[in-house]
Design a protein around this motif. Structure first.
Motif, PDB file in Angstrom:
ATOM      1  N   GLY A  10     -20.779 -25.873   5.247  1.00 40.29           N
ATOM      2  CA  GLY A  10     -21.147 -25.376   6.579  1.00 40.29           C
ATOM      3  C   GLY A  10     -19.989 -24.759   7.330  1.00 40.29           C
ATOM      4  O   GLY A  10     -20.133 -24.391   8.492  1.00 40.29           O
ATOM      5  N   SER A  11     -18.830 -24.635   6.674  1.00 43.90           N
ATOM      6  CA  SER A  11     -17.651 -24.079   7.354  1.00 43.90           C
ATOM      7  C   SER A  11     -17.189 -22.808   6.674  1.00 43.90           C
ATOM      8  O   SER A  11     -17.109 -22.746   5.442  1.00 43.90           O
ATOM      9  N   LEU A  12     -16.848 -21.812   7.465  1.00 38.87           N
ATOM     10  CA  LEU A  12     -16.317 -20.551   6.930  1.00 38.87           C
ATOM     11  C   LEU A  12     -14.787 -20.533   6.974  1.00 38.87           C
ATOM     12  O   LEU A  12     -14.168 -19.535   6.609  1.00 38.87           O
ATOM     13  N   ARG A  13     -14.166 -21.611   7.450  1.00 35.21           N
ATOM     14  CA  ARG A  13     -12.706 -21.638   7.566  1.00 35.21           C
ATOM     15  C   ARG A  13     -12.042 -21.596   6.192  1.00 35.21           C
ATOM     16  O   ARG A  13     -12.474 -22.285   5.273  1.00 35.21           O
ATOM     17  N   ASN A  14     -10.954 -20.807   6.090  1.00 36.46           N
ATOM     18  CA  ASN A  14     -10.246 -20.673   4.811  1.00 36.46           C
ATOM     19  C   ASN A  14      -9.805 -22.015   4.258  1.00 36.46           C
ATOM     20  O   ASN A  14      -9.906 -22.264   3.064  1.00 36.46           O
ATOM     21  N   THR A  15      -9.288 -22.864   5.124  1.00 37.07           N
ATOM     22  CA  THR A  15      -8.772 -24.160   4.644  1.00 37.07           C
ATOM     23  C   THR A  15      -9.711 -25.304   5.039  1.00 37.07           C
ATOM     24  O   THR A  15      -9.268 -26.416   5.313  1.00 37.07           O
ATOM     25  N   SER A  16     -10.996 -24.996   5.051  1.00 34.87           N
ATOM     26  CA  SER A  16     -12.005 -25.980   5.466  1.00 34.87           C
ATOM     27  C   SER A  16     -11.926 -27.278   4.662  1.00 34.87           C
ATOM     28  O   SER A  16     -11.904 -27.266   3.422  1.00 34.87           O
ATOM     29  N   SER A  17     -11.913 -28.390   5.379  1.00 35.25           N
ATOM     30  CA  SER A  17     -11.930 -29.671   4.674  1.00 35.25           C
ATOM     31  C   SER A  17     -13.278 -29.864   3.974  1.00 35.25           C
ATOM     32  O   SER A  17     -13.335 -30.445   2.878  1.00 35.25           O
ATOM     33  N   ASN A  18     -14.359 -29.367   4.566  1.00 37.50           N
ATOM     34  CA  ASN A  18     -15.673 -29.511   3.933  1.00 37.50           C
ATOM     35  C   ASN A  18     -15.760 -28.718   2.632  1.00 37.50           C
ATOM     36  O   ASN A  18     -16.262 -29.220   1.620  1.00 37.50           O
ATOM     37  N   THR A  19     -15.250 -27.483   2.653  1.00 38.30           N
ATOM     38  CA  THR A  19     -15.245 -26.690   1.414  1.00 38.30           C
ATOM     39  C   THR A  19     -14.329 -27.349   0.385  1.00 38.30           C
ATOM     40  O   THR A  19     -14.648 -27.397  -0.810  1.00 38.30           O
ATOM     41  N   THR A  79     -20.807 -30.386   5.452  1.00 37.49           N
ATOM     42  CA  THR A  79     -20.683 -29.598   6.682  1.00 37.49           C
ATOM     43  C   THR A  79     -19.893 -30.291   7.783  1.00 37.49           C
ATOM     44  O   THR A  79     -19.923 -31.523   7.892  1.00 37.49           O
ATOM     45  N   PRO A  80     -19.205 -29.493   8.582  1.00 34.22           N
ATOM     46  CA  PRO A  80     -18.641 -30.067   9.804  1.00 34.22           C
ATOM     47  C   PRO A  80     -19.739 -30.214  10.862  1.00 34.22           C
ATOM     48  O   PRO A  80     -20.876 -29.744  10.666  1.00 34.22           O
ATOM     49  N   GLU A  81     -19.390 -30.853  11.953  1.00 31.52           N
ATOM     50  CA  GLU A  81     -20.274 -30.936  13.126  1.00 31.52           C
ATOM     51  C   GLU A  81     -19.678 -30.035  14.197  1.00 31.52           C
ATOM     52  O   GLU A  81     -18.485 -30.100  14.454  1.00 31.52           O
ATOM     53  N   TYR A  82     -20.496 -29.187  14.765  1.00 34.93           N
ATOM     54  CA  TYR A  82     -20.061 -28.352  15.890  1.00 34.93           C
ATOM     55  C   TYR A  82     -20.892 -28.725  17.126  1.00 34.93           C
ATOM     56  O   TYR A  82     -22.122 -28.617  17.085  1.00 34.93           O
ATOM     57  N   ALA A  83     -20.211 -29.127  18.169  1.00 31.61           N
ATOM     58  CA  ALA A  83     -20.899 -29.474  19.424  1.00 31.61           C
ATOM     59  C   ALA A  83     -22.092 -30.384  19.184  1.00 31.61           C
ATOM     60  O   ALA A  83     -23.201 -30.137  19.671  1.00 31.61           O
ATOM     61  N   PHE A  84     -21.848 -31.431  18.388  1.00 27.62           N
ATOM     62  CA  PHE A  84     -22.852 -32.459  18.082  1.00 27.62           C
ATOM     63  C   PHE A  84     -24.018 -31.925  17.247  1.00 27.62           C
ATOM     64  O   PHE A  84     -25.075 -32.558  17.179  1.00 27.62           O
ATOM     65  N   GLY A  85     -23.870 -30.774  16.626  1.00 28.02           N
ATOM     66  CA  GLY A  85     -24.977 -30.231  15.842  1.00 28.02           C
ATOM     67  C   GLY A  85     -24.499 -29.596  14.541  1.00 28.02           C
ATOM     68  O   GLY A  85     -23.319 -29.660  14.180  1.00 28.02           O
ATOM     69  N   ALA A 113     -18.079 -34.050   7.081  1.00 31.87           N
ATOM     70  CA  ALA A 113     -16.685 -34.497   7.183  1.00 31.87           C
ATOM     71  C   ALA A 113     -16.121 -34.027   8.506  1.00 31.87           C
ATOM     72  O   ALA A 113     -16.329 -32.875   8.910  1.00 31.87           O
ATOM     73  N   SER A 114     -15.409 -34.944   9.167  1.00 33.43           N
ATOM     74  CA  SER A 114     -14.864 -34.625  10.485  1.00 33.43           C
ATOM     75  C   SER A 114     -13.497 -35.285  10.651  1.00 33.43           C
ATOM     76  O   SER A 114     -13.267 -36.370  10.111  1.00 33.43           O
ATOM     77  N   PRO A 115     -12.622 -34.658  11.421  1.00 33.78           N
ATOM     78  CA  PRO A 115     -11.354 -35.336  11.734  1.00 33.78           C
ATOM     79  C   PRO A 115     -11.575 -36.528  12.674  1.00 33.78           C
ATOM     80  O   PRO A 115     -10.696 -37.375  12.816  1.00 33.78           O
ATOM     81  N   LEU A 116     -12.743 -36.609  13.271  1.00 33.06           N
ATOM     82  CA  LEU A 116     -13.041 -37.709  14.201  1.00 33.06           C
ATOM     83  C   LEU A 116     -13.591 -38.926  13.438  1.00 33.06           C
ATOM     84  O   LEU A 116     -14.037 -38.809  12.295  1.00 33.06           O
ATOM     85  N   VAL A 149     -11.248 -37.211   8.162  1.00 30.66           N
ATOM     86  CA  VAL A 149     -11.125 -36.555   6.848  1.00 30.66           C
ATOM     87  C   VAL A 149      -9.704 -36.097   6.543  1.00 30.66           C
ATOM     88  O   VAL A 149      -9.292 -36.071   5.384  1.00 30.66           O
ATOM     89  N   ARG A 150      -8.941 -35.776   7.601  1.00 31.48           N
ATOM     90  CA  ARG A 150      -7.598 -35.223   7.319  1.00 31.48           C
ATOM     91  C   ARG A 150      -6.617 -36.260   6.787  1.00 31.48           C
ATOM     92  O   ARG A 150      -5.547 -35.904   6.316  1.00 31.48           O
ATOM     93  N   THR A 151      -7.014 -37.537   6.819  1.00 31.93           N
ATOM     94  CA  THR A 151      -6.169 -38.564   6.205  1.00 31.93           C
ATOM     95  C   THR A 151      -6.594 -38.815   4.750  1.00 31.93           C
ATOM     96  O   THR A 151      -6.003 -39.647   4.065  1.00 31.93           O
TER      97      THR A 151
HETATM   98  C1  LIG Z   1     -16.679 -25.062  17.929  1.00 29.72           C
HETATM   99  C2  LIG Z   1     -16.280 -26.407  17.409  1.00 29.72           C
HETATM  100  C3  LIG Z   1     -17.008 -27.521  17.794  1.00 29.72           C
HETATM  101  C4  LIG Z   1     -16.685 -28.780  17.275  1.00 29.72           C
HETATM  102  N1  LIG Z   1     -17.461 -29.854  17.599  1.00 29.72           N
HETATM  103  C5  LIG Z   1     -17.264 -31.032  16.946  1.00 29.72           C
HETATM  104  C6  LIG Z   1     -18.184 -32.118  17.108  1.00 29.72           C
HETATM  105  O1  LIG Z   1     -19.137 -32.071  17.858  1.00 29.72           O
HETATM  106  N2  LIG Z   1     -17.960 -33.238  16.375  1.00 29.72           N
HETATM  107  C7  LIG Z   1     -16.909 -33.354  15.483  1.00 29.72           C
HETATM  108  O2  LIG Z   1     -16.796 -34.365  14.810  1.00 29.72           O
HETATM  109  N3  LIG Z   1     -16.012 -32.339  15.339  1.00 29.72           N
HETATM  110  C8  LIG Z   1     -16.169 -31.183  16.035  1.00 29.72           C
HETATM  111  N4  LIG Z   1     -15.296 -30.147  15.856  1.00 29.72           N
HETATM  112  C9  LIG Z   1     -14.108 -30.359  15.010  1.00 29.72           C
HETATM  113  C10 LIG Z   1     -14.442 -30.097  13.552  1.00 29.72           C
HETATM  114  O3  LIG Z   1     -14.971 -31.262  13.003  1.00 29.72           O
HETATM  115  C11 LIG Z   1     -13.143 -29.727  12.821  1.00 29.72           C
HETATM  116  O4  LIG Z   1     -12.688 -28.485  13.279  1.00 29.72           O
HETATM  117  C12 LIG Z   1     -13.357 -29.715  11.319  1.00 29.72           C
HETATM  118  O5  LIG Z   1     -12.111 -29.669  10.684  1.00 29.72           O
HETATM  119  C13 LIG Z   1     -14.168 -28.553  10.883  1.00 29.72           C
HETATM  120  O6  LIG Z   1     -14.459 -28.680   9.512  1.00 29.72           O
HETATM  121  P1  LIG Z   1     -13.742 -27.783   8.448  1.00 29.72           P
HETATM  122  O7  LIG Z   1     -12.353 -28.323   8.253  1.00 29.72           O
HETATM  123  O8  LIG Z   1     -14.567 -27.950   7.205  1.00 29.72           O
HETATM  124  O9  LIG Z   1     -13.723 -26.367   8.936  1.00 29.72           O
HETATM  125  C14 LIG Z   1     -15.571 -28.908  16.391  1.00 29.72           C
HETATM  126  C15 LIG Z   1     -14.852 -27.771  16.024  1.00 29.72           C
HETATM  127  C16 LIG Z   1     -15.200 -26.536  16.522  1.00 29.72           C
HETATM  128  C17 LIG Z   1     -14.402 -25.319  16.074  1.00 29.72           C
END
Ligand SMILES: Cc1cc2nc3c(=O)[nH]c(=O)nc-3n(C[C@H](O)[C@H](O)[C@H](O)COP(=O)(O)O)c2cc1C
Length: 185
Positions: A10-19, A79-85, A113-116, A149-151
């Motif tokens: 679910g992430s398009l980031r080059n260094t995505s932890s999910n990818t 997938t990451p979570e963006y804004a709780f979705g 996967a999330s850094p949180l 996830v970053r640990t």
């Molecule tokens: C627009 C945006 C919204 C985010 N919202 C959340 C969130 O609601 N919950 C969460 O755990 N992390 C959130 N994050 C942090 C992402 O989990 C973090 O950037 C993660 O590394 C993204 O995954 P990736 O490494 O695969 O790209 C958000 C990041 C962005 C850029």
């Protein structure tokens, strides 16, 4: 028999932890399980029923996604979570396959996967709900939250946490077991 799993990040980031989790899972998987990363998420047009009606030919990128899903024995989302979705790019891809039905009866895994510390629990639950309404088969063993996830994975994409390695193998194996039983009903 080789089991083919299509994995969608679910992430398009080059260094995505999910990818990176998907790539590490592909390396961890037993030899008879092939995990291929879907690379077309950012090429899909915005979903519109206008482009997907009975009188319209779906865009080539959409046909390709549908074909890849159809040919897969199982599907793995990470997938990451963006804004709780669920990130919009991933939800857009799912909207394209609601009507075409490639996920019907398909063993499916949902990893977030999330850094949180939450591990992206709200995106995970939301994705499970969306996939369930599309009749994907998601067992309890096929769901995984990865907190902080970053640990657990380094910058080069190597998993540094043995427990996570074990959890990923369990998820992968859950898809194969479901796949074997899916053919029996
Ligand atoms: C627009 C945006 C919204 C985010 N919202 C959340 C969130 O609601 N919950 C969460 O755990 N992390 C959130 N994050 C942090 C992402 O989990 C973090 O950037 C993660 O590394 C993204 O995954 P990736 O490494 O695969 O790209 C958000 C990041 C962005 C850029």
């Amino acid at each position: 028999m080789i089991t083919h799993i299509l994995a969608i990040s679910g992430s398009l980031r080059n260094t995505s932890s999910n990818t990176n989790i998907i790539k590490a899972s592909a390396a961890l998987a037993p030899a008879d399980i092939k995990i291929a990363l879907y690379e077309g998420l950012d090429k899909l047009p915005y979903f519109s029923p206008e482009l997907d009606g009975e009188d319209s030919i779906p865009p080539a990128t959409v046909k390709d996604l549908r074909e890849q899903l159809k040919n897969a024995d199982a599907v793995l989302f990470c997938t990451p979570e963006y804004a709780f979705g669920v990130p919009g790019v991933l939800k857009n891809a799912l909207d394209w396959i609601v009507s075409s039905g490639e996920l019907y009866d398909k063993p499916t895994a949902v990893i977030s996967a999330s850094p949180l510390a939450t591990g992206g629990d709200k995106a995970n639950a939301s994705l499970v709900q969306t996939l369930t309404v599309m009749s994907a088969i998601i067992s309890a063993e096929s769901k995984l939250l990865i907190p902080v996830v970053r640990t657990k994975i380094d910058a080069a994409g190597n998993i540094t946490d043995k427990t996570l390695e074990g959890s990923l193998l369990q998820v992968i194996n859950s898809l194969v077991v479901k796949n074997a039983s899916a053919g029996q009903h």
